[in-house]
Design an enzyme around this catalytic site. Structure first.
Site, short mmCIF file in Angstrom:
data_model
loop_
_atom_site.label_atom_id
_atom_site.label_comp_id
_atom_site.label_asym_id
_atom_site.label_seq_id
_atom_site.Cartn_x
_atom_site.Cartn_y
_atom_site.Cartn_z
N ASP A 154 38.01 40.56 46.29
CA ASP A 154 38.13 41.99 46.61
C ASP A 154 37.75 42.81 45.38
O ASP A 154 37.69 42.27 44.26
CB ASP A 154 39.56 42.34 47.05
CG ASP A 154 40.60 42.08 45.96
OD1 ASP A 154 40.47 41.05 45.25
OD2 ASP A 154 41.53 42.89 45.80
N GLU A 219 43.74 40.85 45.10
CA GLU A 219 44.17 40.95 43.70
C GLU A 219 44.28 42.40 43.25
O GLU A 219 45.21 42.77 42.55
CB GLU A 219 43.19 40.20 42.79
CG GLU A 219 43.75 39.95 41.39
CD GLU A 219 43.49 41.04 40.38
OE1 GLU A 219 44.06 41.00 39.29
OE2 GLU A 219 42.70 41.98 40.68
N GLU A 220 43.33 43.22 43.69
CA GLU A 220 43.34 44.62 43.25
C GLU A 220 44.44 45.42 43.95
O GLU A 220 44.62 46.60 43.69
CB GLU A 220 41.98 45.28 43.51
CG GLU A 220 40.82 44.63 42.77
CD GLU A 220 40.86 44.81 41.25
OE1 GLU A 220 41.87 45.31 40.73
OE2 GLU A 220 39.87 44.45 40.60
N SER A 470 46.15 43.21 34.06
CA SER A 470 47.09 42.29 34.71
C SER A 470 46.36 41.40 35.71
O SER A 470 45.40 41.84 36.34
CB SER A 470 48.14 43.09 35.48
OG SER A 470 48.59 44.19 34.72
N1 LIG Z 1 40.56 42.04 36.45
C1 LIG Z 1 41.95 42.06 36.65
C2 LIG Z 1 42.41 43.36 37.20
O1 LIG Z 1 41.66 44.31 37.27
N2 LIG Z 1 43.65 43.38 37.64
C3 LIG Z 1 44.27 44.53 38.19
C4 LIG Z 1 45.48 44.02 38.92
C5 LIG Z 1 46.27 45.04 39.63
C6 LIG Z 1 47.58 45.18 39.56
N3 LIG Z 1 47.91 46.16 40.41
C7 LIG Z 1 46.82 46.61 40.93
N4 LIG Z 1 45.80 45.89 40.48
C8 LIG Z 1 44.65 45.50 37.10
O2 LIG Z 1 44.69 46.71 37.40
O3 LIG Z 1 44.93 45.08 35.97
ZN ZN Z 2 39.83 41.32 38.51
ZN ZN Z 3 40.30 44.65 38.72
#
Ligand SMILES: NCC(=O)N[C@@H](Cc1c[nH]cn1)C(=O)O
Ligand code: ZN
Ligand code: ZN
Length: 527
Positions: A154, A219-220, A470
């Protein structure tokens, strides 16, 4: 002192200070860029020259396949798999199908699609399906180590009108850079792993380890459902996993490769304020009713000050103190303060010195205000009073912030600030999702193999860094699979992940594919 994450609570208490003592007090300076002898001791030196003769033709094959690899990334970027936009959820599913087909064409020994059911609230569509986890296996040789490779398919939202120079979902090659949403986060690295499989296949070269892929589509948006899946599959699909590798972050700057041994966590909150039954004319109702937006701005403005200091009492007190040893680490990290300005496209840094910048990115919490749903945001001058607004903000967490304590502090503070307004509007502050921070030992077999791989491809030893971003699942992998996790980034610090004109340099995409491949080979000969 404890590491704590909001889920899998019982497992996530780890003594942070004890963990660090176990690393022999991070016994060598993390800035030591030479591969220390004790690291080489974990590698089967007798097999080093064999690896070198394997990698040379493999790298040549990767170079030869470069146009095909760029086309693969272009195909992936063309699918707008934005997990945070409910209307684009079918595209996230399409992306999972794309991966499934790629894995099939690459001759995967197994492809298993794991349905995660319906997305839990808060959500607009109560029947919204979570995107599946795409699992796959290449090889099942009991004499080989098994590496679990995690990535996400994603992406963050992207609109041309946000200021992109070209359509975000059409990969454009310009000046040695590949522009497009997801090019560096995280479609580039995910395609890099597939490229590596293809290069091995084309050469008729055996993979040096068994591979288990775990690709997620949320993940996002907080990796919803993945913690539980990892827990369920720990002794099943993920049985025999000896190590986890994640390529979903970036070099610190633009010149020197890095290996990453720490991440901040992320707890994401929303504040919902409801007032009138419908959006209203400000000429008729302005000055006559309590406006939800005015309340929201008042509360949100008291969360953090203009210098990035969090105003919520009790958070600072949970942060692990800086030890003398840690204090000495920052000076030797290669980081040009000007690169921060270049990467941000501005001269707006709060801190001007390297140490403060790195510490505030890696080891202190931060609170960012992200947006207001329901607010008028178009061009022009609409004279509307929005009837309901939802403010969004997140806190990046660090050792030793306890996630549950943090949530309570944040929500109580928001309630208290709203109460002070004596507004008749309705108010709710809640956590949308949380993800734990993670800190690891950068002197284990995985980091040793990754140092060798980086040196082989880039001709330079990497810096060891932490990261301000994160990856919520990292700590869960480490604890549930009882495996080390290595973060082996592909892209550069100026790639613009989450921003407009996101890119990955062609060199990073191709040399990165070589680095990921070399890592598997060096890791295969660790003791
Ligand atoms: N490449 C890692 C990344 O972009 N992680 C996101 C994870 C996240 C946590 N809550 C929403 N997205 C980040 O923003 O660090
Ligand atoms: Zn990422
Ligand atoms: Zn990201």
């Amino acid at each position: 002192m404890f590491i704590f994450s909001n889920s899998l609570k019982s497992l996530k208490f780890i003594s942070y200070s004890k963990k660090f003592n176990n690393f022999n007090n991070l016994r060598r300076s993390l800035s030591n860029t030479n591969i220390p002898d004790y690291c080489l001791g974990k590698i089967n030196i007798n097999k080093m020259s064999e690896i070198d003769s394997t990698l040379n033709p493999l790298f040549a094959k990767i170079d030869e396949l470069k146009p095909k690899f760029i086309q693969r990334l272009s195909n992936a970027v063309s699918i707008p798999s934005v997990s945070g936009d409910e209307t684009l959820r079918p595209k996230v599913f399409e992306m999972s199908e794309f991966l499934k087909n790629e894995l099939k064409n690459l001759g995967a020994d197994d492809i298993t699609i794991k349905d995660l059911g319906i997305q839990p609230p808060p959500v607009n569509d109560e029947n919204l399906q979570l995107p599946p986890i795409v699992l796959s296996k290449f090889g099942n040789d009991p004499n080989k180590k098994t590496v679990l490779i995690y990535g996400h398919y994603d992406v963050q939202p992207a609109l041309l009108e946000d200021g992109w120079d070209s359509d975000p979902f059409t990969l454009i090659e310009k000046d040695g850079k590949l522009f497009g949403r997801g090019s560096t986060d995280d479609k580039g690295p995910v395609m890099g792993w597939l490229n590596s499989i293809e290069a091995h296949r084309e050469l008729g070269l055996e993979l040096p380890v068994n591979i288990v892929f775990c690709f997620e589509g949320m993940e996002e948006s907080g990796s919803l459902g993945l913690d539980e899946l990892v827990e369920r599959e720990a002794n099943d699909y993920f049985k025999n996993v000896s190590s986890v590798c994640i390529s979903d972050n970036y070099w610190l700057g633009t010149k020197k490769p890095v290996l990453t041994y720490g991440l901040r966590g992320c707890n994401y909150y929303q504040i919902i304020i409801k007032g009138p039954g419908a959006d209203l004319h400000s000429g008729i109702f302005g000055g006559v009713i309590h406006e939800p937006m005015t309340d929201l701005i008042k509360v949100m403005s008291q969360l953090v000050d203009v210098n990035g200091e969090i105003n919520i009492p009790g958070i600072k007190e949970m942060v692990a103190p800086v030890t003398e040893k840690e204090d000495g680490l920052y000076n030797d990290i290669e980081f040009d303060v000007n690169e921060l300005n270049l990467a941000s496209g501005s001269d707006t840094a709060i801190y001007q010195d390297k140490k403060n910048i790195l510490m505030h990115r890696w080891r202190y919490p931060s609170l960012s205000l992200h947006g207001i749903e329901g607010a008028f945001s178009g061009s022009g001058a609409k004279t509307v009073i929005p009837s309901q607004v939802i403010g969004k903000f997140s806190i990046r967490t660090v050792p030793n912030i306890d996630s549950d304590t943090l949530d309570k502090l944040v929500i109580d503070y928001c309630n208290e600030k709203f109460k002070e307004l004596k507004s008749p509007n309705t108010f709710k502050a809640e956590l949308i999702h949380g993800g734990a921070y993670w800190v690891s030992d950068p002197f284990n077999n995985e980091f040793t193999a990754a140092k060798l791989a980086t040196k082989k491809v880039w001709g330079i030893n990497p810096d060891l860094t932490r990261e301000g971003g994160s990856i919520p699942i990292t700590l869960t992998f480490e604890q549930q699979l009882k495996s080390n996790v290595l973060l082996l980034p592909m892209g550069k610090g100026d790639d613009g992940a989450h921003s407009i004109n996101e890119k990955v340099d062609v060199a990073n995409y191709i040399e990165g594919t070589k680095t990921l491949s070399a890592y598997l080979h060096y890791y295969g000969i660790t003791n």
